[in-house]
Design an enzyme around this catalytic site. Structure first.
Site, short mmCIF file in Angstrom:
data_model
loop_
_atom_site.label_atom_id
_atom_site.label_comp_id
_atom_site.label_asym_id
_atom_site.label_seq_id
_atom_site.Cartn_x
_atom_site.Cartn_y
_atom_site.Cartn_z
N PHE A 129 -4.03 1.27 7.58
CA PHE A 129 -2.93 1.66 8.45
C PHE A 129 -2.25 2.92 7.93
O PHE A 129 -2.09 3.10 6.72
CB PHE A 129 -1.86 0.56 8.51
CG PHE A 129 -2.33 -0.72 9.16
CD1 PHE A 129 -2.08 -0.98 10.50
CD2 PHE A 129 -3.01 -1.68 8.43
CE1 PHE A 129 -2.49 -2.15 11.10
CE2 PHE A 129 -3.43 -2.87 9.01
CZ PHE A 129 -3.17 -3.10 10.36
N ASP A 130 -1.85 3.77 8.87
CA ASP A 130 -0.83 4.76 8.57
C ASP A 130 0.48 3.97 8.44
O ASP A 130 0.57 2.82 8.88
CB ASP A 130 -0.74 5.77 9.71
CG ASP A 130 0.38 6.77 9.52
OD1 ASP A 130 0.50 7.32 8.43
OD2 ASP A 130 1.14 6.96 10.49
N LEU A 131 1.51 4.56 7.86
CA LEU A 131 2.76 3.81 7.68
C LEU A 131 3.83 4.24 8.68
O LEU A 131 4.21 3.47 9.56
CB LEU A 131 3.28 4.00 6.25
CG LEU A 131 4.53 3.18 5.91
CD1 LEU A 131 4.26 1.69 6.03
CD2 LEU A 131 5.02 3.53 4.51
#
Length: 409
Positions: free
Chosen positions: A193-195
């Site tokens: 995931f990107d944050l």
């Protein structure tokens, strides 16, 4: 004279077909038009120079494909670029092979069709079975082409190329049947995931941080909404280089980090349903990780505040990656470090840079955003899937499929 003209036409058509194929493949991957034209132009220059040097067009085409894949800087992994050049190379060389023989026209057509058939079947087999290794398809295609060139040059008879192509078809059919009979692995894919904007709603935090940085260091400069949105995706170095001298960027980033940490408690919150979704995925046995362009310490701070940290097996910030998004190197590094093949990964992100990085490594990309302004640019990047609710991840993972970006083909 007539033979020379026909030879030149065949060579030209083979090169045009090949470069058109590469051009359209790069277009599917989201590579900018200017980069696509530059890559094609450099390839033609290499072919012409090498042909003049070694007097062998087919060999020049092969060497040029390898060189341009690794020499020309493009926003995809070099081995994946070689896949595109290698796969379309075999199509182009099919026409060039026909110029090195005195066979009847109909035999040339049959040979080309057979070679194209072998190309299609080989592509299907190796993309399904072995795509986890970068360049596998491209390098195999190049090896087959080199073999065909060698045999044809030794024998000087069309029948050699003909039977070689028959052998390639038989090999492809056997391999295709084998792969089709093999059951798909039930192993769960890695979820990266990107944050910011994906699991945590950091937009108010980022906007306010930038406003305060500019109020402090560049007073009187009003930031437009368009500029604020453009700050999502690129690294802080890239962003601040637009406004400050290079020798001041590190000190500006330090000011940014200090302000950002102070504002975390006030402005940062999780995205809707992020915590419950991540907890559910962890409970189901999925391995989760973060790949972000932010500094590692800031990523950890965001994860702790949003209570997501216990569920993340690994966290990769800016300094943990060989290169940041939109380059794919950080995603490749994370997958390898976490022990996963490159066709067993999904990457979730909220902006075009995330999708571009995933496409550069053929990861299955999932776009997610609740921001109406960012949504269009995200969709323009052509993610493999788009969701508007994190809870839909569980439904997406129920699909029985190989998790790669099939837009490559």
């Amino acid at each position: 004279m007539e033979n020379i003209i026909l030879w030149a036409l065949d060579i030209g058509f083979g090169l045009l077909l090949m470069t058109w194929g590469v051009f359209t493949t790069f277009q599917k991957w989201g590579i900018e038009k200017q980069q696509r034209f530059k890559a094609i132009a450099i390839y033609w220059i290499f072919v012409l120079l090498l042909t003049a040097l070694i007097k062998q067009v087919m060999v020049a085409m092969v060497i040029a494909a390898i060189l341009v894949a690794f020499v020309f800087p493009i926003e995809i992994h070099s081995w994946r670029a070689l896949d595109a050049w290698g796969l379309w190379l075999i199509v182009g060389v099919a026409f060039v092979l026909g110029t090195n023989t005195k066979a009847e026209f109909i035999m040339r057509i049959i040979s080309i069709l057979i070679l194209l058939g072998a190309f299609v079947l080989i592509r299907q087999v190796f993309t399904r079975k072995f795509y986890s290794r970068f360049g596998q398809v491209g390098m195999l295609s190049i090896l087959f082409v080199c073999g065909a060139i060698f045999l044809c040059s030794q024998a000087g008879e069309k029948s050699i190329a003909y039977w070689l192509n028959i052998g390639l078809i038989l090999l492809s059919i056997v391999g295709f049947a084998y792969v089709s009979m093999k059951k798909k692995s039930n192993a769960k894919p890695l979820l990266l995931f990107d944050l910011d904007g994906t699991l945590i709603d950091s937009q108010p935090l980022v906007f306010e941080t930038f406003r305060q940085v500019f109020a402090t260091l560049k007073p009187g400069y009003p930031l437009s909404d368009e500029e604020l949105y453009s700050f999502f995706g690129p690294t802080l170095e890239t962003t601040f280089l637009r406004y400050f001298p290079e020798d001041e960027v590190e000190s500006v980033i330090e000011v940014y980090q200090q302000i950002n940490r102070k504002l975390h408690a006030t402005y940062l919150k999780e995205m809707p349903y992020a915590l419950e979704t991540i907890a559910a995925l962890d409970e189901q046995g999925y391995v989760l990780g973060i790949v972000s362009n932010k500094r590692h310490a800031v990523v950890e701070l965001g994860l702790e505040q949003s209570k997501l940290k216990p569920y993340m097996r690994a966290v990769y910030g800016k300094e943990d990656q060989p290169a940041c998004k939109p380059k794919p190197d950080g995603l490749i590094h994370a997958a390898k470090q976490m022990g996963y093949k490159l066709d067993e990964v999904l990457y979730f992100g909220d902006n075009a840079a995330d999708i571009q990085a995933a496409k550069g490594t053929a990861f299955y990309s999932v776009g997610y955003t609740l921001d109406t302004v960012q949504k269009q640019s995200l969709l323009n990047a052509k993610p493999c899937a788009f969701i508007d609710d994190l809870r839909k991840i569980k439904d997406l993972l129920k699909e029985d499929r190989i998790w790669i970006d099939k837009s490559i083909w």
